[in-house]
Scaffold this active site. Structure first.
Site, PDB file in Angstrom:
ATOM      1  N   GLY A  80      -5.682  -5.090  -1.309  1.00  0.00           N
ATOM      2  CA  GLY A  80      -4.638  -4.921  -0.310  1.00  0.00           C
ATOM      3  C   GLY A  80      -5.082  -3.939   0.742  1.00  0.00           C
ATOM      4  O   GLY A  80      -6.270  -3.714   0.945  1.00  0.00           O
ATOM      5  N   CYS A  81      -4.102  -3.339   1.430  1.00  0.00           N
ATOM      6  CA  CYS A  81      -4.423  -2.435   2.525  1.00  0.00           C
ATOM      7  C   CYS A  81      -4.661  -1.044   1.977  1.00  0.00           C
ATOM      8  O   CYS A  81      -3.929  -0.105   2.296  1.00  0.00           O
ATOM      9  CB  CYS A  81      -3.313  -2.448   3.557  1.00  0.00           C
ATOM     10  SG  CYS A  81      -2.899  -4.110   4.073  1.00  0.00           S
ATOM     11  N   VAL A  82      -5.652  -0.944   1.095  1.00  0.00           N
ATOM     12  CA  VAL A  82      -5.916   0.337   0.435  1.00  0.00           C
ATOM     13  C   VAL A  82      -7.395   0.687   0.574  1.00  0.00           C
ATOM     14  O   VAL A  82      -8.207  -0.181   0.834  1.00  0.00           O
ATOM     15  CB  VAL A  82      -5.542   0.302  -1.053  1.00  0.00           C
ATOM     16  CG1 VAL A  82      -4.051   0.093  -1.201  1.00  0.00           C
ATOM     17  CG2 VAL A  82      -6.295  -0.777  -1.796  1.00  0.00           C
TER      18      VAL A  82
ATOM     19  N   ALA B   7       0.832  -1.202   0.000  1.00  0.00           N
ATOM     20  CA  ALA B   7       0.000   0.000   0.000  1.00  0.00           C
ATOM     21  C   ALA B   7       0.870   1.256   0.000  1.00  0.00           C
ATOM     22  O   ALA B   7       0.453   2.311  -0.491  1.00  0.00           O
ATOM     23  CB  ALA B   7      -0.921   0.002   1.220  1.00  0.00           C
TER      24      ALA B   7
ATOM     25  N   ALA C 169      -5.448   3.144   5.868  1.00  0.00           N
ATOM     26  CA  ALA C 169      -6.503   3.023   4.860  1.00  0.00           C
ATOM     27  C   ALA C 169      -7.882   3.071   5.499  1.00  0.00           C
ATOM     28  O   ALA C 169      -8.800   3.727   4.999  1.00  0.00           O
ATOM     29  CB  ALA C 169      -6.328   1.718   4.079  1.00  0.00           C
TER      30      ALA C 169
END
Lengths: 116, 242, 497, 111
Positions: free
Chosen positions: D109-111, C240, C465
């Site tokens: 993902g971590c988004v 990320a 996030a």
């Protein structure tokens, strides 16, 4: 924690719980009659003031209950007196103490009364 | 076992059966806890980085219920009081199984008796707690109430035996010693004792198959007993190791 | 500000323990994984026909493999100390989100199938068979657990619901009923080396872009090297950091720290991901495969140290599990811990006065620090227990003039999870995420209102996030979210210009 | 897999409504996806979508947000080259919402 440590803890725990039983079994032997207190025979009378079976379970009632009535509330002339007990059960060490030490219970009578 | 009254015979058989179930179940469970591996180091941190530190922190937690104290003071008060009192009551009963009776046990009798007198209080409190708070009511099952009620009945019948309906303690001890020494003698046919004893047998038989195993399990909890040293010492997974 | 089509918890004056609302979150379902993703991760592509038998067999197998699972299923006394400790319960009131009740979803099946009492007295023991209905409950509520371990702190026996939810997810995966979000990502990391699926040429392009961007801003040639054999350090970050904001600002921060320290480092295209979602689904094999990829990359590149970036669950896996899964790391320099957290690395430089820092560069920020759950309760930094709390704070105090603590009841060992961890950072679970963030949002709001805080620093890609997405629901701007190394990046003086 | 109907064509989308096949994308599809997201496409919106598609053609992945903002800054003026402006265009987030309209797969993902 590793497996050896865990197993040691498991065994220790079970051993701790079983310890009293093992202590008694080891100290007194297996398959032998369980020990029982040996009491001195009563003198001067063949029967107690109440049946023996009742006395085994409830003698403390007579003693403590009457103590409260006599000593604390000043009521005299009750049916039984501790001196009366001593006329037949003459030796405390060979009568009272036998059961009391067997059961691990401390009698309160002798905090005040003197019995030989 | 010859010469026993029918009642004594039944209870002698029951006692041995329960003892076997209790110790068999306990060993089985503890063995499972002991030999099942921890494939990974899952200490809940911050945790001591040394084995000695972990032992100390576990002793503190087990002796004081410190993590429960952190979690909920009201539950801690009831739970801790109950367990301390239970310990005292156990100590009080040891004199019926040990011969000769160690002098220390005679000395602690008054304290232990006080414990026995208080036993119902935390149990009633713990029962009420489960009913009074919606969260606890939701998670409480018949099994949770069963254990509390059973313990309460054991406590009350024990107190009854002590204060209301006396029985022949020498006869009871002889009966118990006879069982321990594999040489059963007659049980005093005293109703209060029979009730008390029956309830205790139920508890012992139930113990290994219930949540009561927390008493043994607390010594094995991986999040608490693992040392926080995964970077310093390679923890090897027994079932993945070549 | 973001609008919710569900009722938001009130976060003014802290989040109170709610009255229970049975079934309040039962409607939230995850997207099922596709055949391709299930196969790629080693699971049956579709729900197997005899799924119940397979599930119970798996459960039995796991109880034999994991002491935690076996013990935790047995010893809970249902004291309820954990009941009000889960952020998802506090935010939703759904009783199945009380850790003890979440565990009960598996425990009732355990009792029915693996205990005498449960088999004999089903209903009284609250024992239940693994029916379709129960399986649906598992799917729902074991995906409302972020495996943050907060419950385990308060449990008298240290029961960690994370262990149970991991096992439940492994069981569900093993019958072909997995969750799309985690399995798609694990499939990608096996293929491309990172969770986003960034191919090597895109990674090169991104790193080149960053070099130019930093050069433009500072006039200094800060390098973002990839696959540089013989570098001193291999730096592994959550992918990320190559994609999102504010994540990338911390990435820039790491690069500047390496530049200022004069220590050579490199990213790896083979292992361009720090996050390890294998843990979320309790899959030993997948977790190991992802970890091994990183060890292999370090060996190939011939580095002496491995430093890891700002990522929470990943740091737990790295700190607690790497040595077991992919060790021994005997090819690395023994003088440094494996892995070394970037915060340990930076703080050591600060203590040695090896960095020139201008605190005033962060004067527009009044900063607080959020302890990420898995760093707080699943790892350590430095040599002392609790170093994971002190070291990031030491950095923040060295780079900011204005630093404020949040309520310790919501932070440190007792920190509330952001609400997006453990494989929940997926849009179909948004309602769970927003409500689960309430306790932390309340703690943040308190210091924002009373002490002028405008920035919450953190060291986790999921936290970043999640918070940028959900804080706006509570009228907190997404700009309040920052990485620790983002603030380092602002303050660090590189010379030149 | 679900399908949506656009201009008489059946188009496969995933659970979140992202196109399964990139080739199914057309301006018409984009407009329809934008409508379902309550985004009204302006020329500036199209700049974002077009850049995303160009970038994807080359790299098979969506660009880093920072790259996107810089590019938009170049095209539409420095004052618009920031995340805040992208969120004004795409309130659901430039990574997810704009990718969806551009026909790109959802970032994971971590988004």
């Amino acid at each position: 924690m590793n497996a050896k440590g865990s197993i040691a803890i498991a065994i220790t725990l079970v051993a701790l719980i079983a310890a009293p039983l093992l202590y008694t079994a080891a100290g007194n032997g297996l398959f032998t009659k369980p020990p029982a207190p040996q009491l001195a025979k009563a003198v001067n009378a063949t029967e107690c003031v109440e049946p023996a079976g009742w006395m085994r379970a409830n003698h403390m009632n007579l003693l403590t209950h009457q103590r409260d009535l006599i000593v604390r509330e000043g009521e005299r002339g009750r049916k039984y007196r501790i001196e009366g007990c001593a006329t037949c059960h003459t030796k405390r060490a060979e009568f009272c103490d036998r059961c009391h030490s067997y059961a691990g219970a401390k009698p309160e009578c002798f905090d005040c009364h003197y019995l030989p | 076992m010859s010469g026993l009254s029918p009642l004594s015979l039944v209870y002698a058989v029951l006692s041995y059966a329960v003892t076997a179930v209790f110790f068999g179940g306990l060993l089985h469970k503890l063995w499972g806890y002991a030999v099942t591996p921890n494939p990974l180091n899952i200490a809940t941190t911050p945790a001591p980085a040394t084995r000695g530190g972990v032992i100390v922190s576990n002793i503190v937690n087990i002796a004081t219920f410190s993590s429960l104290f952190k979690g909920n003071r009201w539950t801690w008060i009831g739970g801790y009081a109950f367990h301390v009192i239970l310990l005292a009551v156990f100590a009080r009963h040891l004199r019926l199984f040990l011969h000769p009776v160690p002098p220390l046990l005679v000395l602690i009798q008054p304290v232990a008796l006080l414990g026995a007198l208080l036993l119902p209080l935390p149990l009633i409190y713990l029962l009420a707690r489960r009913k009074a708070v919606d969260r606890y009511a939701w998670i409480s099952s018949p099994a949770d109430y069963f254990v509390l009620v059973l313990l309460l009945l054991i406590g009350l019948s024990g107190l009854g035996l002590k204060f209301v309906s006396h029985s022949d303690m020498v006869g009871i001890k002889q009966f118990l010693l006879g069982l321990v020494m594999a040489s059963p003698v007659d049980m005093p046919p005293h109703p209060a004792f029979i009730i008390h004893f029956t309830l205790v047998l139920m508890l012992a038989a139930y113990f290994p198959f219930s949540k009561l195993m927390h008493a043994g399990g607390v010594f094995f909890s991986p999040t608490r007993t693992m040392v926080d040293d995964p970077r310093e010492r390679r923890h090897v997974n027994p079932w993945a190791a070549k | 500000m973001a609008k919710a089509d569900f009722e938001l918890p009130n976060i003014e004056n802290g989040v109170r323990v709610p009255a229970i609302k049975p079934g309040a979150m039962a409607h939230v379902k995850y997207h099922p994984a596709s055949e391709a993703h299930l196969s790629k991760t080693g699971f049956p592509a579709n729900r197997v026909d005899n799924w119940k038998e397979v599930a119970l067999a798996k459960m039995n197998e796991l109880m034999g493999k994991y002491k935690s699972l076996q013990l935790f299923l047995d010893v809970c006394v249902k004291c309820g100390a954990c009941a009000d400790k889960c952020h998802y319960f506090l935010g939703t009131g759904d009783p199945n989100n009380m850790p003890v009740a979440r565990q009960e979803l598996m425990r009732k099946v355990y009792r029915k199938n693996f205990t005498v009492g449960g088999a004999l007295f089903g209903g009284l023991a609250r024992a239940e068979d693994l029916t379709e209905e129960v399986l649906q409950e598992w799917m729902t509520y074991f995906h409302q657990c972020s495996q943050c371990r907060r419950c385990s702190v308060f449990c008298p026996f240290g029961i960690d619901t994370a262990e149970i939810s991991m096992a439940a997810r492994e069981i569900m995966d093993s019958i072909g009923a997995g969750q799309k979000y985690t399995l798609e990502i694990i499939a990608k990391v096996h293929d491309t080396g990172n969770n986003l699926g960034i191919p090597k040429n895109a990674l090169i392009g991104t790193l080149e872009f960053l070099e130019e961007d930093v050069k433009e801003a500072t006039g200094v040639d800060v390098k973002f090297p990839l696959d540089q054999k013989g570098a001193e350090v291999m730096l592994i970050v959550p992918s990320a950091d190559f994609f999102s904001s504010p994540h990338v600002d911390s990435l820039v921060g790491y690069a500047k720290v390496f530049h200022a320290a004069g220590i050579s480092y490199t990213f790896s295209s083979h292992a361009s991901e720090f996050a390890n979602f294998g843990m979320f689904i309790g899959s030993y094999d997948n977790t190991k495969k992802i970890a091994t990829r990183i060890a292999d990359a370090g060996r190939d590149l011939g580095v002496k140290r491995i430093v890891v970036g700002e990522c929470g669950h990943a740091y737990r896996v790295a700190y607690s599990f790497w040595n077991t899964l992919a060790g021994p790391f005997d090819f690395l320099d023994k003088n440094y811990p494996v892995p070394t957290h970037i915060c340990e690395f930076t703080e050591e430089l600060i203590r040695r006065n090896a960095l020139t820092l201008d605190k005033s560069a962060n004067d527009e920020f009044t900063v607080t620090y959020h302890d990420s759950c898995n760093v707080a309760r699943g790892s350590r930094m430095g040599t002392e227990p609790g170093g994971q709390f002190e070291i990031p704070r030491n950095i923040l105090k060295a780079v900011c003039n204005k630093y404020v603590e949040m309520d310790p009841e919501s932070n440190r060992e007792k920190t509330f999870c952001c609400g997006g961890g453990g494989g929940l950072l997926s849009d179909e679970l948004l309602e769970v995420r927003v409500k689960g963030a309430a306790p932390k949002a309340a703690a943040l709001k308190e210091v924002m209102d009373n002490q002028g805080v405008n920035t919450m620093a953190m060291i986790c890609a999921i936290c970043k996030a999640q918070f940028t997405k959900v804080l706006p629901y509570y009228d907190i701007p997404m700009e309040a979210v920052a990485g620790v190394h983002q603030l380092v990046s602002n303050a660090i003086q590189l010379g030149g210009k | 897999m679900a399908t949506i109907q656009i201009a008489g064509k059946n188009i496969e989308v995933d659970e979140d409504g992202y196109l399964v096949n990139l080739e199914d994308w057309s301006e018409e599809v984009a407009n329809s996806l934008a409508a379902s997201e309550q985004v009204e496409m302006s020329p500036n919106h199209w700049e974002v979508v077009n850049f995303l598609r160009e970038y994807y053609q080359e790299y098979k992945i969506a660009p880093m947000i920072r790259i996107l903002t810089k590019e938009i800054g170049k095209k539409l003026g420095k004052d618009k080259g920031n995340t805040k402006y992208l969120y004004e265009l795409y309130p659901g987030g430039p990574a997810k919402q704009a990718c969806k309209i551009a026909g790109l797969p959802k970032p994971t993902g971590c988004v």
